[in-house]
Write an enzyme that holds these catalytic residues in place. Structure first.
Site, short mmCIF file in Angstrom:
data_model
loop_
_atom_site.label_atom_id
_atom_site.label_comp_id
_atom_site.label_asym_id
_atom_site.label_seq_id
_atom_site.Cartn_x
_atom_site.Cartn_y
_atom_site.Cartn_z
N PRO A 89 0.84 -1.21 0.00
CA PRO A 89 0.00 0.00 0.00
C PRO A 89 0.87 1.25 0.00
O PRO A 89 1.97 1.27 0.56
CB PRO A 89 -0.80 -0.12 1.30
CG PRO A 89 0.08 -0.92 2.19
CD PRO A 89 0.83 -1.88 1.32
N CYS A 90 0.36 2.28 -0.64
CA CYS A 90 1.09 3.54 -0.74
C CYS A 90 0.57 4.50 0.34
O CYS A 90 -0.41 5.22 0.14
CB CYS A 90 0.92 4.14 -2.14
SG CYS A 90 1.85 5.66 -2.41
#
Length: 340
Positions: A89-90
């Site tokens: 995930p960013c």
């Protein structure tokens, strides 16, 4: 004697077990270590991700909580801020350790993931295709999220996600970064293995959204109508490139024709018939016409001129013998021959 990181992780687990946020579960994966967790995150209600159940793999190290743990989606959604290949995930404080604060708890981290699903950030998106679809075709993006939700529900219920090609589907299940299997006993959030059930309403909603069959002849599938003019979305939905699908359909039609009408040998072309005849003639020549032997060149030590008189003498003697034989035959007495 446990390390500082071990004690902090145990404290986080006790806090989560006692007062878990809505839609979030987390627990250590193995009995003999607390440094590897598995978490489940449900999509927020009232959002396109409602009903989804996404697994997240969390790995701590001895530097916790000076820096955050490694976080990877095991159920990788089609999302602008989730890498397709790794499930990473960013989130700013996961990408930049300087933004991480020691006061951040695991509840804060998991709630950030849950919020990220429903409220993506299009700036510097790591999944450009999902970001572009969200901007240009929100209806198609919502349908893709529904496919992700349906697939996650099937996996949670113990079924198959029905995903053939991970790189071309809306949802996939990461295996590269998953913890290695071992003989260590595993445990769930409650300590026991649980089987989740899927209600009929959820099943019917999922089926109506992704099924290609029709409930009645005049029914229209909204998703198929949406992707009708978009080859990229069609490949994602079908799971195979369009060219491969056409080849498979052609092969199925050929097999159907063979089963229904038999296998008929096609007529050869005129060129192939001519080439076959020429090849057959060449084989016949080699069998029935052996190669000719060229005469030996005359030797230098043989004098042809001197040999001619001897040949002429032999020819005259042969003629004389023939004449003598004819004369002897004429002088024979036919009566004496008959009498004998």
């Amino acid at each position: 004697m446990f390390s500082r990181a071990h004690l902090l992780i145990e404290r986080e687990f006790k806090i989560l077990s006692k007062d878990p946020p809505w839609g979030i579960e987390a627990w250590p994966m193995y009995d003999d270590t607390v440094f590897e967790w598995m978490a489940k995150i449900k999509g927020l209600q009232g959002t396109p991700w409602e009903g989804g159940i996404f697994k997240v793999y969390i790995k701590f190290d001895e530097h916790y909580n000076v820096r955050p743990p490694q976080v990877l989606f095991q159920t990788i959604p089609f999302h602008p801020n989730v890498e397709v290949s790794t499930g990473r995930p960013c989130i700013d404080f996961l990408d930049d350790y300087s933004l991480w604060h020691e006061n951040y708890s695991m509840s804060v981290l998991l709630l950030s993931l849950q919020t990220l699903l429903s409220y993506p950030v299009l700036k510097n998106a790591v999944n450009a295709e999902a970001a572009s679809m969200l901007q240009t075709s929100p209806v198609s993006y919502r349908q893709m999220t529904q496919e992700c939700v349906a697939a996650s529900q099937r996996v949670e219920a113990g079924g198959s996600p029905q995903v053939r090609q991970p790189d071309s589907h809306a949802v996939r299940f990461n295996q590269d970064d998953a913890p290695a299997r071992s003989s260590r006993p595993t445990r769930t959030a409650g300590g026991n293995t649980r089987v989740s059930k899927l209600s009929f309403d959820d099943y019917h909603t999922t089926w109506c959204g992704i099924a290609t069959s029709k409930t009645r002849p005049d029914a229209i599938n909204p998703f198929l109508e949406t992707i009708r003019g978009n080859p990229t979305l069609q490949e994602i939905h079908l799971g195979v490139p369009r060219e491969e699908l056409e080849d498979q359909m052609k092969k199925q039609m050929e097999e159907h024709s063979i089963l229904m009408y038999g296998k008929f040998k096609s007529q050869p072309s005129m060129e192939s018939v001519r080439d076959a005849k020429i090849a057959n003639l060449e084989r016949m020549k080699k069998i029935y016409f052996p190669p000719r032997q060229s005469p030996l060149p005359p030797r230098d030590d043989i004098d042809i001129g001197k040999s001619l008189p001897a040949l002429q003498a032999n020819e005259s003697n042969w003629e004389k013998e023939v004449d003598d034989l004819v004369n002897w035959t004429n002088n024979l007495d036919s009566n004496a021959i008959d009498a004998t």
